[in-house]
Design a protein around this motif. Structure first.
Motif, mmCIF file in Angstrom:
data_model
loop_
_atom_site.group_PDB
_atom_site.id
_atom_site.type_symbol
_atom_site.label_atom_id
_atom_site.label_comp_id
_atom_site.label_asym_id
_atom_site.label_seq_id
_atom_site.Cartn_x
_atom_site.Cartn_y
_atom_site.Cartn_z
ATOM 1 N N PRO A 74 0.833 -1.210 0.000
ATOM 2 C CA PRO A 74 0.000 0.000 0.000
ATOM 3 C C PRO A 74 0.869 1.262 0.000
ATOM 4 C CG PRO A 74 -0.823 -1.592 1.587
ATOM 5 C CD PRO A 74 0.502 -2.111 1.120
ATOM 6 N N GLY A 75 0.409 2.267 -0.712
ATOM 7 C CA GLY A 75 1.128 3.530 -0.797
ATOM 8 C C GLY A 75 2.124 3.595 -1.932
ATOM 9 N N GLN A 76 2.389 2.458 -2.542
ATOM 10 C CA GLN A 76 3.325 2.409 -3.658
ATOM 11 C C GLN A 76 2.585 2.767 -4.953
ATOM 12 O OE1 GLN A 76 5.095 -1.522 -4.110
ATOM 13 N NE2 GLN A 76 7.132 -0.609 -4.273
ATOM 14 N N ILE A 77 3.317 3.303 -5.931
ATOM 15 C CA ILE A 77 2.760 3.597 -7.254
ATOM 16 C C ILE A 77 3.411 2.649 -8.242
ATOM 17 C CG2 ILE A 77 2.447 5.330 -9.061
ATOM 18 C CD1 ILE A 77 3.005 7.474 -6.878
ATOM 19 N N VAL A 78 2.598 1.928 -8.991
ATOM 20 C CA VAL A 78 3.106 1.020 -10.019
ATOM 21 C C VAL A 78 2.447 1.406 -11.348
ATOM 22 C CG1 VAL A 78 3.307 -1.363 -10.807
ATOM 23 C CG2 VAL A 78 3.462 -0.842 -8.354
ATOM 24 N N ALA A 79 3.290 1.737 -12.320
ATOM 25 C CA ALA A 79 2.787 2.168 -13.625
ATOM 26 C C ALA A 79 3.434 1.338 -14.720
ATOM 27 C CB ALA A 79 3.090 3.646 -13.845
ATOM 28 N N HIS A 80 2.666 1.001 -15.746
ATOM 29 C CA HIS A 80 3.253 0.362 -16.920
ATOM 30 C C HIS A 80 3.179 1.315 -18.106
ATOM 31 C CE1 HIS A 80 -0.349 -0.418 -19.336
ATOM 32 N NE2 HIS A 80 -0.960 -0.929 -18.271
ATOM 33 N N THR A 81 3.978 1.018 -19.141
ATOM 34 C CA THR A 81 4.064 1.897 -20.309
ATOM 35 C C THR A 81 3.464 1.273 -21.556
ATOM 36 O OG1 THR A 81 6.262 1.055 -20.916
ATOM 37 C CG2 THR A 81 6.177 2.949 -19.405
ATOM 38 N N ALA A 82 2.693 0.197 -21.420
ATOM 39 C CA ALA A 82 2.122 -0.493 -22.581
ATOM 40 C C ALA A 82 0.933 0.284 -23.146
ATOM 41 C CB ALA A 82 1.693 -1.901 -22.189
ATOM 42 N N GLY A 83 0.977 0.567 -24.425
ATOM 43 C CA GLY A 83 -0.081 1.369 -25.031
ATOM 44 C C GLY A 83 -1.424 0.679 -25.091
ATOM 45 N N ALA A 84 -1.432 -0.633 -25.342
ATOM 46 C CA ALA A 84 -2.685 -1.340 -25.586
ATOM 47 C C ALA A 84 -3.401 -1.789 -24.317
ATOM 48 C CB ALA A 84 -2.428 -2.551 -26.478
ATOM 49 N N HIS A 85 -2.803 -1.563 -23.154
ATOM 50 C CA HIS A 85 -3.412 -1.989 -21.884
ATOM 51 C C HIS A 85 -3.709 -0.787 -20.995
ATOM 52 C CE1 HIS A 85 -2.861 -6.307 -22.438
ATOM 53 N NE2 HIS A 85 -1.631 -6.063 -22.866
ATOM 54 N N GLY A 86 -4.795 -0.902 -20.254
ATOM 55 C CA GLY A 86 -5.091 0.070 -19.225
ATOM 56 C C GLY A 86 -4.600 -0.438 -17.888
ATOM 57 N N VAL A 87 -5.379 -0.170 -16.827
ATOM 58 C CA VAL A 87 -4.955 -0.601 -15.493
ATOM 59 C C VAL A 87 -5.522 -1.963 -15.106
ATOM 60 C CG1 VAL A 87 -4.541 1.719 -14.649
ATOM 61 C CG2 VAL A 87 -6.835 0.725 -14.426
ATOM 62 N N GLY A 88 -6.427 -2.497 -15.904
ATOM 63 C CA GLY A 88 -7.012 -3.795 -15.582
ATOM 64 C C GLY A 88 -5.966 -4.879 -15.449
ATOM 65 N N ILE A 89 -4.962 -4.844 -16.300
ATOM 66 C CA ILE A 89 -3.929 -5.874 -16.270
ATOM 67 C C ILE A 89 -3.105 -5.816 -14.989
ATOM 68 C CG2 ILE A 89 -2.127 -4.498 -17.424
ATOM 69 C CD1 ILE A 89 -1.438 -7.047 -19.039
ATOM 70 N N LEU A 90 -3.156 -4.675 -14.304
ATOM 71 C CA LEU A 90 -2.425 -4.497 -13.043
ATOM 72 C C LEU A 90 -3.262 -4.874 -11.821
ATOM 73 C CD1 LEU A 90 -0.678 -1.098 -13.835
ATOM 74 C CD2 LEU A 90 0.471 -3.288 -13.520
ATOM 75 N N ALA A 91 -4.371 -5.577 -12.012
ATOM 76 C CA ALA A 91 -5.267 -5.937 -10.901
ATOM 77 C C ALA A 91 -4.549 -6.665 -9.771
ATOM 78 C CB ALA A 91 -6.433 -6.780 -11.427
ATOM 79 N N PRO A 92 -3.629 -7.592 -10.044
ATOM 80 C CA PRO A 92 -2.933 -8.245 -8.924
ATOM 81 C C PRO A 92 -2.127 -7.263 -8.072
ATOM 82 C CG PRO A 92 -2.651 -9.504 -10.952
ATOM 83 C CD PRO A 92 -3.263 -8.197 -11.341
ATOM 84 N N VAL A 93 -1.579 -6.220 -8.717
ATOM 85 C CA VAL A 93 -0.809 -5.213 -7.980
ATOM 86 C C VAL A 93 -1.754 -4.326 -7.179
ATOM 87 C CG1 VAL A 93 0.832 -3.308 -8.197
ATOM 88 C CG2 VAL A 93 0.982 -5.266 -9.752
ATOM 89 N N ALA A 94 -2.891 -3.968 -7.769
ATOM 90 C CA ALA A 94 -3.888 -3.165 -7.059
ATOM 91 C C ALA A 94 -4.420 -3.917 -5.843
ATOM 92 C CB ALA A 94 -5.033 -2.798 -8.000
ATOM 93 N N ALA A 95 -4.561 -5.234 -5.966
ATOM 94 C CA ALA A 95 -5.046 -6.043 -4.836
ATOM 95 C C ALA A 95 -4.083 -6.010 -3.658
ATOM 96 C CB ALA A 95 -5.265 -7.478 -5.297
ATOM 97 N N ALA A 96 -2.799 -5.709 -3.944
ATOM 98 C CA ALA A 96 -1.802 -5.607 -2.880
ATOM 99 C C ALA A 96 -1.816 -4.227 -2.231
ATOM 100 C CB ALA A 96 -0.414 -5.904 -3.434
ATOM 101 N N GLY A 97 -2.655 -3.333 -2.750
ATOM 102 C CA GLY A 97 -2.801 -2.018 -2.144
ATOM 103 C C GLY A 97 -2.089 -0.897 -2.855
ATOM 104 N N ALA A 98 -1.372 -1.202 -3.940
ATOM 105 C CA ALA A 98 -0.638 -0.166 -4.658
ATOM 106 C C ALA A 98 -1.568 0.633 -5.564
ATOM 107 C CB ALA A 98 0.487 -0.782 -5.479
#
Length: 300
Positions: A93-117
């Motif tokens: 929690p409190g961490q920021i995780v960003a990806h640079t892939a053009g074809a994906h939004g934040v849905g693909i980062l759901a496992p990271v969001a579940a950790a609180g980031a």
């Protein structure tokens, strides 16, 4: 006198240091952030990181993630799910995780969001050539940003503005279309210009032309690119400014005879794909001009 208010500095980890990750890392350092660690799995990426982000330490994906407040995932789309799985295992929690892939939004980062980031998609709409020019190009680029909420949106926009870029909000559901549009305009432009260079070289170096007399000064090396460069740059500027109304040439004039002769000449090239590409683009241009039947003719 009160001290000036400055944006909070972040400790940054970059996975990995390819062309995009390295350019963004350099830009983040220039903006005052502290790039502490990078994951560089290849010799080329390690060399690139050492030269351009020398203060950063090499580490594994978990090591780089654990040490950073902002983790930037700059990996190819095909590698993103596996990298996300490793990041999610140590994200907090409190961490920021960003990806640079053009074809994906934040849905693909759901496992990271579940950790609180806080998860973000931040894609620079720019091509990178692995030189110092890449950082300068970022400062004039738009970035497609996607976040899950207003807080994420504000963070993503702030990061882009710090890099000198312009944030453009792209809905989660529209990321694939957004990326397809960029590929259509940039990647396919490469194929188009490559075909034009091929045809022009054949014209310059043809059997009736002496190679040492192609210009007043002599040889023809690089001459096709030299001829095309000012023309295509002007055409690009014109279409961006005026849209389809900027079209000139035989299709715009409705000159079917010239287009047919073009196709006949291009068909003589060893690479038949050049003629096919010309015909497809001419047909598309004709449709945009309101004359979809323009190329309905028998051409081999």
């Amino acid at each position: 006198m009160n001290a000036p208010i400055t944006a909070p500095r972040l400790t940054v980890g970059i996975i990995s240091t390819g062309r995009v990750g390295t350019a963004l890392g350099e830009a983040l350092v220039a903006a005052g952030h502290d790039v502490l660690g990078v994951h560089a799995p290849s010799i080329a990426s390690q060399t690139r990181a050492a030269l351009r982000i020398p203060a950063a330490r090499l580490g594994s994906i978990p090591e780089v993630t654990e040490a950073a407040q902002l983790v930037l995932l700059a990996v190819p789309d095909t590698e993103l799910p596996a990298v996300i799985e490793q990041v999610a295992a140590v994200a907090r929690p409190g961490q920021i995780v960003a990806h640079t892939a053009g074809a994906h939004g934040v849905g693909i980062l759901a496992p990271v969001a579940a950790a609180g980031a806080l998860v973000l998609a931040i894609h620079p709409a720019m091509t990178f050539v692995d030189t110092d020019d890449d950082v300068q190009r970022l400062a004039s680029s738009c970035f497609g940003i996607t976040a899950a909420d207003d807080i994420g949106d504000a963070v993503a926009a702030s990061l882009v503005l710090e890099l000198g870029g312009t944030p453009v909000r792209i809905a989660e559901s529209q990321r694939t279309l957004y990326h397809a549009a960029l590929a259509l305009g940039a990647n396919n432009l490469n194929a188009l210009i490559t075909d034009a260079v091929t045809a022009l070289r054949a014209a310059i170096d043809g059997p009736d032309q002496r190679a040492d007399r192609a210009t007043v000064d002599g040889g023809a090396d690089g001459l096709a690119e030299q001829v095309l460069a000012p023309l295509v740059r002007a055409a690009l500027e014109n279409v961006l400014a005026s849209g389809r109304q900027a079209l000139t040439g035989p299709v715009a004039r409705g000159d079917l005879s010239t287009v047919q002769r073009h196709l006949a000449a291009l068909t003589e090239l060893p690479d038949s794909g050049v003629a096919h590409g010309y015909r497809a683009m001419a047909a598309r241009a004709a449709t945009q001009q309101g004359n979809p039947d323009f190329l309905e003719m028998k051409v081999s």
